[in-house]
Scaffold this motif. Structure first.
Motif, PDB file in Angstrom:
ATOM      1  N   GLU A   1      69.244  22.249  -9.500  1.00 43.48           N
ATOM      2  CA  GLU A   1      69.311  22.732  -8.392  1.00 43.48           C
ATOM      3  C   GLU A   1      68.954  23.964  -9.244  1.00 43.48           C
ATOM      4  O   GLU A   1      69.225  25.680  -8.057  1.00 43.48           O
ATOM      5  CB  GLU A   1      70.420  22.727  -7.127  1.00 43.48           C
ATOM      6  N   HIS A   2      68.767  24.069 -10.271  1.00 45.45           N
ATOM      7  CA  HIS A   2      69.719  25.448 -11.448  1.00 45.45           C
ATOM      8  C   HIS A   2      70.376  26.221 -10.616  1.00 45.45           C
ATOM      9  O   HIS A   2      70.317  27.422 -10.798  1.00 45.45           O
ATOM     10  CB  HIS A   2      67.835  26.125 -10.827  1.00 45.45           C
ATOM     11  N   SER A   3      71.472  25.315 -10.646  1.00 45.48           N
ATOM     12  CA  SER A   3      72.569  26.280  -9.850  1.00 45.48           C
ATOM     13  C   SER A   3      74.176  25.404 -10.603  1.00 45.48           C
ATOM     14  O   SER A   3      74.108  24.200 -10.840  1.00 45.48           O
ATOM     15  CB  SER A   3      73.243  26.523  -8.854  1.00 45.48           C
ATOM     16  N   THR A   4      75.175  26.227 -11.529  1.00 48.31           N
ATOM     17  CA  THR A   4      75.732  25.252 -12.366  1.00 48.31           C
ATOM     18  C   THR A   4      76.996  26.770 -12.331  1.00 48.31           C
ATOM     19  O   THR A   4      77.001  27.478 -11.779  1.00 48.31           O
ATOM     20  CB  THR A   4      75.713  26.010 -14.165  1.00 48.31           C
ATOM     21  N   LEU A   5      78.124  25.860 -12.064  1.00 49.17           N
ATOM     22  CA  LEU A   5      79.378  26.739 -11.998  1.00 49.17           C
ATOM     23  C   LEU A   5      80.232  26.248 -13.337  1.00 49.17           C
ATOM     24  O   LEU A   5      80.687  25.374 -13.779  1.00 49.17           O
ATOM     25  CB  LEU A   5      80.019  25.616 -10.581  1.00 49.17           C
ATOM     26  N   VAL A   6      80.993  27.314 -13.563  1.00 49.92           N
ATOM     27  CA  VAL A   6      81.794  27.486 -14.916  1.00 49.92           C
ATOM     28  C   VAL A   6      82.987  27.470 -13.910  1.00 49.92           C
ATOM     29  O   VAL A   6      83.627  28.171 -13.328  1.00 49.92           O
ATOM     30  CB  VAL A   6      82.111  28.700 -15.234  1.00 49.92           C
ATOM     31  N   GLN A   7      83.320  25.369 -14.235  1.00 54.51           N
ATOM     32  CA  GLN A   7      84.821  25.250 -13.620  1.00 54.51           C
ATOM     33  C   GLN A   7      85.644  25.777 -14.331  1.00 54.51           C
ATOM     34  O   GLN A   7      87.234  25.721 -13.573  1.00 54.51           O
ATOM     35  CB  GLN A   7      84.534  23.309 -13.199  1.00 54.51           C
ATOM     36  N   ARG A   8      86.102  25.591 -14.778  1.00 59.24           N
ATOM     37  CA  ARG A   8      87.970  25.940 -16.222  1.00 59.24           C
ATOM     38  C   ARG A   8      87.239  26.949 -16.937  1.00 59.24           C
ATOM     39  O   ARG A   8      86.411  26.614 -17.914  1.00 59.24           O
ATOM     40  CB  ARG A   8      88.498  24.155 -16.341  1.00 59.24           C
ATOM     41  N   VAL A   9      88.491  27.957 -17.474  1.00 61.24           N
ATOM     42  CA  VAL A   9      88.195  28.353 -18.300  1.00 61.24           C
ATOM     43  C   VAL A   9      89.726  29.086 -19.045  1.00 61.24           C
ATOM     44  O   VAL A   9      90.659  29.479 -18.129  1.00 61.24           O
ATOM     45  CB  VAL A   9      87.303  29.797 -18.225  1.00 61.24           C
TER      46      VAL A   9
ATOM     47  N   VAL B   1      68.957  27.019 -15.479  1.00 55.13           N
ATOM     48  CA  VAL B   1      69.595  27.383 -14.655  1.00 55.13           C
ATOM     49  C   VAL B   1      69.444  28.700 -14.066  1.00 55.13           C
ATOM     50  O   VAL B   1      68.764  29.904 -14.864  1.00 55.13           O
ATOM     51  CB  VAL B   1      71.360  27.725 -14.785  1.00 55.13           C
ATOM     52  N   HIS B   2      69.626  29.414 -12.345  1.00 54.55           N
ATOM     53  CA  HIS B   2      69.442  29.945 -11.894  1.00 54.55           C
ATOM     54  C   HIS B   2      70.155  31.140 -11.691  1.00 54.55           C
ATOM     55  O   HIS B   2      70.943  32.431 -11.888  1.00 54.55           O
ATOM     56  CB  HIS B   2      67.886  30.470 -10.528  1.00 54.55           C
ATOM     57  N   ARG B   3      71.322  30.285 -11.005  1.00 52.68           N
ATOM     58  CA  ARG B   3      72.504  30.757 -10.669  1.00 52.68           C
ATOM     59  C   ARG B   3      73.865  30.623 -11.365  1.00 52.68           C
ATOM     60  O   ARG B   3      73.685  29.368 -11.700  1.00 52.68           O
ATOM     61  CB  ARG B   3      73.362  31.188  -8.982  1.00 52.68           C
TER      62      ARG B   3
ATOM     63  N   LEU C   1      82.283  35.010  -8.379  1.00 58.38           N
ATOM     64  CA  LEU C   1      81.210  35.791  -8.522  1.00 58.38           C
ATOM     65  C   LEU C   1      80.177  34.853  -8.638  1.00 58.38           C
ATOM     66  O   LEU C   1      80.478  33.590  -9.666  1.00 58.38           O
ATOM     67  CB  LEU C   1      82.304  35.992  -9.424  1.00 58.38           C
ATOM     68  N   SER C   2      79.148  35.666  -9.358  1.00 61.60           N
ATOM     69  CA  SER C   2      78.577  34.681  -9.767  1.00 61.60           C
ATOM     70  C   SER C   2      77.293  35.523 -10.634  1.00 61.60           C
ATOM     71  O   SER C   2      77.595  37.319 -10.752  1.00 61.60           O
ATOM     72  CB  SER C   2      77.144  34.627  -8.834  1.00 61.60           C
ATOM     73  N   LEU C   3      76.205  35.371 -11.744  1.00 60.75           N
ATOM     74  CA  LEU C   3      74.651  36.254 -12.524  1.00 60.75           C
ATOM     75  C   LEU C   3      74.011  35.037 -12.777  1.00 60.75           C
ATOM     76  O   LEU C   3      74.202  34.277 -12.456  1.00 60.75           O
ATOM     77  CB  LEU C   3      75.977  35.824 -13.767  1.00 60.75           C
ATOM     78  N   LEU C   4      72.959  35.872 -11.844  1.00 57.65           N
ATOM     79  CA  LEU C   4      72.086  35.273 -11.601  1.00 57.65           C
ATOM     80  C   LEU C   4      71.023  35.485 -12.146  1.00 57.65           C
ATOM     81  O   LEU C   4      71.042  36.572 -13.568  1.00 57.65           O
ATOM     82  CB  LEU C   4      70.867  35.786  -9.888  1.00 57.65           C
ATOM     83  N   ARG C   5      70.127  34.600 -13.186  1.00 54.76           N
ATOM     84  CA  ARG C   5      69.035  34.638 -14.233  1.00 54.76           C
ATOM     85  C   ARG C   5      68.479  36.311 -14.755  1.00 54.76           C
ATOM     86  O   ARG C   5      68.491  36.591 -15.730  1.00 54.76           O
ATOM     87  CB  ARG C   5      68.242  33.293 -14.664  1.00 54.76           C
ATOM     88  N   PRO C   6      68.178  36.688 -13.248  1.00 55.57           N
ATOM     89  CA  PRO C   6      67.208  38.147 -13.767  1.00 55.57           C
ATOM     90  C   PRO C   6      68.021  39.436 -14.205  1.00 55.57           C
ATOM     91  O   PRO C   6      67.615  40.347 -15.011  1.00 55.57           O
ATOM     92  CB  PRO C   6      67.026  38.852 -12.111  1.00 55.57           C
ATOM     93  N   GLU C   7      69.551  39.301 -13.608  1.00 53.95           N
ATOM     94  CA  GLU C   7      71.031  39.882 -13.868  1.00 53.95           C
ATOM     95  C   GLU C   7      70.889  40.226 -15.206  1.00 53.95           C
ATOM     96  O   GLU C   7      70.639  40.419 -15.980  1.00 53.95           O
ATOM     97  CB  GLU C   7      71.938  39.750 -13.339  1.00 53.95           C
TER      98      GLU C   7
END
Length: 155
Positions: free
Chosen positions: A54-62, A89-91, A134-140
């Motif tokens: 789906e090209h979507s990844t979640l940063v789950q723990r930091v 990944v896109h998102r 929050l998110s960060l997209l590939r174009p950004e």
């Protein structure tokens, strides 16, 4: 596990038991990143949906062993860059409790953009809690990465 067991982390990220960490390490959908100093771990991040179709990844723990020294920002910048360079990944998404200002500042410093609050979206320590999404997209990220690679102009 030692990092997430430091004083104060229980209220911010919780604590996983060893069995849960081991199961997650064995699951190819996850990627673990550990920042290390000379001989000690400085922090970690766990990403869910690594190389997902789906090209979507979640940063789950930091978690960072010594907050307030800029290590978290440096670690997160490396994790973000690795996610975008090693996968399609896109998102890239992340969330934190709205009152965790230090985490929010770190995430925004590496390019994440606040999208809103998911009300009562997590059950944490016996309570339903809001999460700031929050998110960060590939174009950004592409724009930011190009800006970091530009050589300073000389006049």
């Amino acid at each position: 596990m030692r990092t997430e067991r430091l004083e104060g982390y229980e209220a911010l990220v919780g604590r996983w038991e060893e069995a849960r960490h081991m199961a997650t390490l064995a699951d190819s959908r996850y990627a673990y990143f550990v920042a290390e100093g000379d001989t000690t771990p400085l922090g970690f991040a766990i990403l869910c949906g690594w190389a997902s179709p789906e090209h979507s990844t979640l940063v789950q723990r930091v978690a960072v062993a010594e907050p307030g020294r800029g290590l978290g920002t440096a670690m997160m910048r490396t994790v973000v860059d690795r996610a975008f360079t090693a996968t399609a990944v896109h998102r890239l998404g992340i969330s934190c409790f709205p009152d965790n200002i230090r985490a929010r500042r770190t995430y925004e410093a590496v390019g994440f953009v606040a999208e809103g609050v998911a009300r009562s979206s997590t059950f944490f320590r016996g309570q339903h809690r809001d999460m700031l999404v929050l998110s960060l997209l590939r174009p950004e990220w592409d724009t930011q990465a190009r800006g970091r690679l530009k050589a300073p102009s000389v006049s």
